[in-house]
Design a protein around this motif. Structure first.
Motif, PDB file in Angstrom:
ATOM      1  N   THR A 148      -8.308   0.607   5.309  1.00 23.59           N
ATOM      2  CA  THR A 148      -7.620  -0.380   3.776  1.00 23.59           C
ATOM      3  C   THR A 148      -6.782  -0.773   6.211  1.00 23.59           C
ATOM      4  O   THR A 148      -6.106  -1.964   6.094  1.00 23.59           O
ATOM      5  CB  THR A 148      -6.762   0.194   3.533  1.00 23.59           C
ATOM      6  N   ASP A 187      -0.806   4.675  -0.094  1.00 22.75           N
ATOM      7  CA  ASP A 187      -1.448   5.393   0.649  1.00 22.75           C
ATOM      8  C   ASP A 187      -2.633   4.636   1.132  1.00 22.75           C
ATOM      9  O   ASP A 187      -3.793   5.369   0.270  1.00 22.75           O
ATOM     10  CB  ASP A 187      -1.523   6.949   0.068  1.00 22.75           C
ATOM     11  N   TYR A 236       1.189  -0.869  -0.044  1.00 25.37           N
ATOM     12  CA  TYR A 236      -0.243   0.403  -0.192  1.00 25.37           C
ATOM     13  C   TYR A 236       1.082   1.856   0.145  1.00 25.37           C
ATOM     14  O   TYR A 236       1.450   1.586   1.052  1.00 25.37           O
ATOM     15  CB  TYR A 236      -0.964   0.268   0.865  1.00 25.37           C
ATOM     16  N   THR A 286      -5.645   4.046   3.395  1.00 26.98           N
ATOM     17  CA  THR A 286      -7.055   4.211   3.620  1.00 26.98           C
ATOM     18  C   THR A 286      -7.270   4.325   5.497  1.00 26.98           C
ATOM     19  O   THR A 286      -5.947   2.914   5.628  1.00 26.98           O
ATOM     20  CB  THR A 286      -8.456   4.949   2.659  1.00 26.98           C
ATOM     21  N   GLU A 287      -7.755   4.607   6.246  1.00 31.32           N
ATOM     22  CA  GLU A 287      -7.683   4.082   7.453  1.00 31.32           C
ATOM     23  C   GLU A 287      -8.211   2.776   7.712  1.00 31.32           C
ATOM     24  O   GLU A 287      -8.504   1.891   8.244  1.00 31.32           O
ATOM     25  CB  GLU A 287      -9.025   5.634   8.584  1.00 31.32           C
TER      26      GLU A 287
END
Length: 387
Positions: A124, A119, A117, A121-122
């Motif tokens: 994820t 960037d 990953y 996300t929360e």
């Protein structure tokens, strides 16, 4: 065995148990975690590559490496907190949860480090941490279950072993006590009682020597009493003493059997065949057969001889001794009347002897001879005598 040696053995055993417990827990957890990790990496790589074109560049190796890191961390935490020594159920659950949580976080951080990953996300992050956590809980939980199963099985096995040892020790103690009582009673019959009977016989002889002053009927009665006492001393007391503790038993099994067969009537031919293995064990200079083993083997031959004398006019009795795989085999054949179990039944003495042999793991077989007579066989495991 001294107390210090025994304590050292106990400590060494505990260390081996602890080591095996640790191996069971860590190996079980690692195998399950690796299986889940490999499956999850393959599945996610396939799904993302086909459904999310932007993620087609994420390699399978990166996901496998991240899941591998999670497995290593999970196992390291379980090893560090010595999870294999935990006994309370709630503590086990706590250890599993903590190890799984650390593994889940480590898995997510490894994914970020390996470029899974760029960037995240929360959502994820939370999903990957939770999936890693669940992977760790299932893996460590199964490992803990395998450990508990092993510990329970080991405890049951050792309890059964201890019970078996206690039974064996109790049987041996009873054997030793039986031998002691038999020897004491036999010595009392052979020594004290016979001596008293000899004195009584001598006194009656003195009285009969002065029989001129006695009534003829009284003299005849005294002579009859003296004769009966002499027969009781020479036959009944002596035979009872031999039954309790056979002659020459202290010298060995073979001498005792020779003495037993030597007392049979001259009209009965006897043959004693002894293998080299038995002679080596029964060497008079250092016999490795215990007194209880010798006594039981003599009892087998005595029972067979008694049956041959009671149930048919045998003209020959053949006894053979052999040792096969630490088991003493006693075989006695006679050529008397054919033994037919359906009509003759099993003599009570044979039944008692069979029960006695079963106490020490032995067995007994009474079968008809090939043409006539009977064949009594016994198998007696040799224990202490071979140590």
């Amino acid at each position: 065995m001294s107390s210090s040696t025994s304590s050292a053995a106990v400590v060494a055993q505990r260390r081996r148990d602890s080591r095996q417990d640790q191996i069971t827990l860590l190996r079980g957890s690692a195998i399950i975690a690796l299986g889940y990790g490999l499956g999850a990496a393959l599945q996610s790589t396939y799904v993302y590559a086909n459904l999310v074109p932007a993620w087609q560049t994420v390699s399978l190796a990166s996901r496998l490496a991240a899941n591998g890191i999670a497995v290593v961390v999970l196992i390291a935490v379980l090893a560090a907190v010595r999870a294999h020594r935990v006994r309370r159920w709630w503590t086990k659950i706590l250890v599993v949860v903590v190890a799984a949580a650390v593994a889940g976080i480590a898995r997510y951080l490894a994914q970020v480090a390996f470029g899974v990953y760029d960037d995240p996300t929360e959502a994820t992050r939370d999903a990957e941490v939770l999936s890693g956590f669940l992977l760790g809980v299932v893996s460590a939980g199964i490992g803990m279950w395998a450990l508990s199963t092993r510990q329970v099985a080991r405890a049951k096995t050792r309890a059964a072993t201890r019970d078996a040892v206690h039974v064996e020790l109790a049987v041996k103690a009873l054997e030793q006590e039986e031998i002691r009582v038999r020897r004491a009673v036999a010595e009392g019959l052979h020594g004290t009682l016979q001596s008293k009977l000899v004195l009584v016989d001598a006194r009656l002889g003195e009285v009969l020597a002065r029989a001129d002053g006695l009534d003829p009927a009284d003299a005849d009665s005294l002579a009859w009493v003296r004769k009966e006492l002499d027969e009781a001393r020479d036959i009944d007391v002596r035979q009872m003493s031999r039954l309790l503790y056979p002659d020459r038993l202290e010298l060995g099994l073979v001498p005792a059997l020779r003495a037993l067969l030597g007392r049979l009537p001259a009209s009965i031919a006897t043959r004693l065949t002894v293998s080299d293995a038995v002679r080596a064990l029964d060497d008079p200079t250092g016999s490795r057969l215990t007194v209880s083993e010798r006594l039981l083997a003599v009892r087998v031959v005595e029972e067979a001889v008694s049956n041959a004398l009671k149930h048919g006019p045998a003209t020959s009795i053949a006894v053979s001794l052999d040792v096969v795989q630490d088991v003493l085999h006693v075989s006695v054949r006679n050529d008397g009347d054919l033994y037919v179990p359906a009509t003759a039944g099993v003599p009570s003495g044979t039944t008692r002897l069979e029960t006695r042999l079963s106490f020490v793991g032995g067995r007994l077989s009474l079968t008809p001879g090939p043409e006539k007579g009977a064949h009594l066989e016994a198998w007696l495991p040799l224990g202490a005598g071979l140590v």
